[in-house]
Design an enzyme around this catalytic site. Structure first.
Site, PDB file in Angstrom:
ATOM      1  N   ASN A  72     -74.865 -10.713  51.680  1.00  0.00           N
ATOM      2  CA  ASN A  72     -73.488 -10.495  52.149  1.00  0.00           C
ATOM      3  C   ASN A  72     -73.586  -9.393  53.208  1.00  0.00           C
ATOM      4  OD1 ASN A  72     -70.410  -9.550  50.384  1.00  0.00           O
ATOM      5  ND2 ASN A  72     -70.680 -10.617  52.305  1.00  0.00           N
ATOM      6  N   ASN A 117     -62.465  -7.922  57.489  1.00  0.00           N
ATOM      7  CA  ASN A 117     -63.181  -9.196  57.382  1.00  0.00           C
ATOM      8  C   ASN A 117     -63.482  -9.789  58.755  1.00  0.00           C
ATOM      9  OD1 ASN A 117     -63.215  -9.400  54.492  1.00  0.00           O
ATOM     10  ND2 ASN A 117     -61.044  -9.985  54.552  1.00  0.00           N
ATOM     11  N   CYS A 156     -70.899 -12.039  46.542  1.00  0.00           N
ATOM     12  CA  CYS A 156     -69.616 -11.345  46.494  1.00  0.00           C
ATOM     13  C   CYS A 156     -69.633 -10.433  45.276  1.00  0.00           C
ATOM     14  CB  CYS A 156     -68.459 -12.338  46.411  1.00  0.00           C
ATOM     15  SG  CYS A 156     -66.837 -11.536  46.302  1.00  0.00           S
ATOM     16  N   GLY A 157     -69.621  -9.127  45.505  1.00  0.00           N
ATOM     17  CA  GLY A 157     -69.685  -8.163  44.411  1.00  0.00           C
ATOM     18  C   GLY A 157     -68.458  -8.187  43.536  1.00  0.00           C
ATOM     19  N   THR A 158     -67.275  -8.128  44.148  1.00  0.00           N
ATOM     20  CA  THR A 158     -66.044  -8.169  43.358  1.00  0.00           C
ATOM     21  C   THR A 158     -65.914  -9.510  42.647  1.00  0.00           C
ATOM     22  OG1 THR A 158     -64.800  -8.830  45.337  1.00  0.00           O
ATOM     23  CG2 THR A 158     -64.780  -6.479  44.758  1.00  0.00           C
ATOM     24  N   GLY A 159     -66.383 -10.579  43.298  1.00  0.00           N
ATOM     25  CA  GLY A 159     -66.339 -11.901  42.689  1.00  0.00           C
ATOM     26  C   GLY A 159     -67.268 -12.014  41.488  1.00  0.00           C
ATOM     27  N   CYS A 180     -64.694  -4.157  48.622  1.00  0.00           N
ATOM     28  CA  CYS A 180     -65.795  -5.115  48.711  1.00  0.00           C
ATOM     29  C   CYS A 180     -66.980  -4.544  47.952  1.00  0.00           C
ATOM     30  CB  CYS A 180     -66.159  -5.380  50.166  1.00  0.00           C
ATOM     31  SG  CYS A 180     -67.608  -6.443  50.359  1.00  0.00           S
ATOM     32  N   GLY A 181     -67.426  -5.254  46.921  1.00  0.00           N
ATOM     33  CA  GLY A 181     -68.489  -4.743  46.071  1.00  0.00           C
ATOM     34  C   GLY A 181     -69.827  -4.603  46.762  1.00  0.00           C
ATOM     35  N   ASN A 182     -70.253  -5.631  47.489  1.00  0.00           N
ATOM     36  CA  ASN A 182     -71.515  -5.534  48.218  1.00  0.00           C
ATOM     37  C   ASN A 182     -71.397  -4.550  49.373  1.00  0.00           C
ATOM     38  OD1 ASN A 182     -73.060  -7.514  46.721  1.00  0.00           O
ATOM     39  ND2 ASN A 182     -71.747  -9.056  47.656  1.00  0.00           N
TER      40      ASN A 182
END
Length: 272
Positions: A11, A62, A217-220, A71-73
């Site tokens: 990502n 984005n 996707c970190g949050t995903g 965004c986690g990543n």
């Protein structure tokens, strides 16, 4: 303008130091820089900003120019950038985001950053927080979109996420484009297709709102583990396989901890 290209499990992001607050129209800038053919190419840009609430502030835009609260990543890449560039030389960093303060724990060995653990905060299932137009929590709810039936679970994990369980071979990640715009979600939703390997291991592919299909996707990944745990399909410590690598997710006292890598791909200069 100097930039650093980074990625977390594939990502990818363009990280820019804007401590002097010189950049204008970040939406237009993101659309230009993130273009895979005519720009640098990335899923989004991350700007380093000053903060009055934490050690530093992270601003994410984005690839399509839309704003992302979290965004986690991206935040793992952000933390590594701060460390490598001596902007915040600490192993615990309080990072201001659009979803509040997130704490990054930098796992350092022999003065080398090995990986980053982020306290992603608590998930939220209340419809008005996601937001969702449902009158009740969206947990294992049956819907029909594009002549196909899905059972969805939706929550806020910094940003809206919808999780669909099944065999990955039964889904095309592009189906997320239709679910993203489903009338239940006034601001759209990220979509995660999840295959359960065991109670401690899953495979995930994600359609990100504003970026499309991504390598990770970190949050995903966090949302997928929370949804699986809520449905009693998963435990509290889960290895998540994404197309670009592996993330470790742990639920602890209703907080979600995410551990993963962050890498610098290259650095450069571009005209804006």
């Amino acid at each position: 303008m100097y930039f650093t290209k980074m990625h977390g499990c594939g990502n990818d992001f363009i990280v820019i130091n804007d401590l002097e607050n010189k950049l204008n129209n970040l939406s237009e800038l993101a659309s230009k820089l993130c273009h895979r053919n005519f720009g640098i190419g990335a899923d989004g840009i991350i700007c380093v900003k000053r903060s009055s609430l934490g050690d530093i502030r992270m601003e994410i835009i984005n690839a399509d120019g839309s704003y992302a609260a979290m965004c986690g990543n991206g935040i793992r890449c952000f933390a590594k950038y701060l460390w490598e560039k001596d902007i915040v030389k600490k192993d615990k960093i309080n990072i201001e985001t659009g979803d509040g303060i997130k704490i990054a724990h930098l796992n350092i060995n022999n003065n080398k950053l090995e990986n980053v653990t982020i306290n992603m905060g608590s998930p939220e299932f209340e419809p008005d927080k996601i937001p969702s137009l449902s009158s009740e929590k969206v947990i294992d709810k049956a819907i029909e979109v594009g002549n196909k039936k899905y059972n969805i679970t939706s929550l806020l994990m910094g940003v809206p996420h919808t999780v669909v369980f099944g065999k990955l071979n039964d889904f095309n990640v592009e189906e997320g484009k239709v679910i993203e715009k489903y009338n239940l979600f006034p601001q759209g939703t990220n979509v995660n297709f999840v295959e359960i390997v065991s109670r401690e291991e899953i495979r995930v592919m994600t359609w990100e709102r504003g970026a499309g299909a991504t390598m990770a996707c970190g949050t995903g990944s966090c949302a997928s583990v929370v949804a699986g745990n809520t449905l009693n399909l998963l435990g509290e410590k889960v290895k998540v396989h994404v197309p670009g690598g592996i993330l470790q997710i742990e639920i602890q006292d209703n907080k979600v901890l995410m551990t993963g890598s962050a890498e610098i791909s290259f650095e450069g200069v571009c005209e804006i």
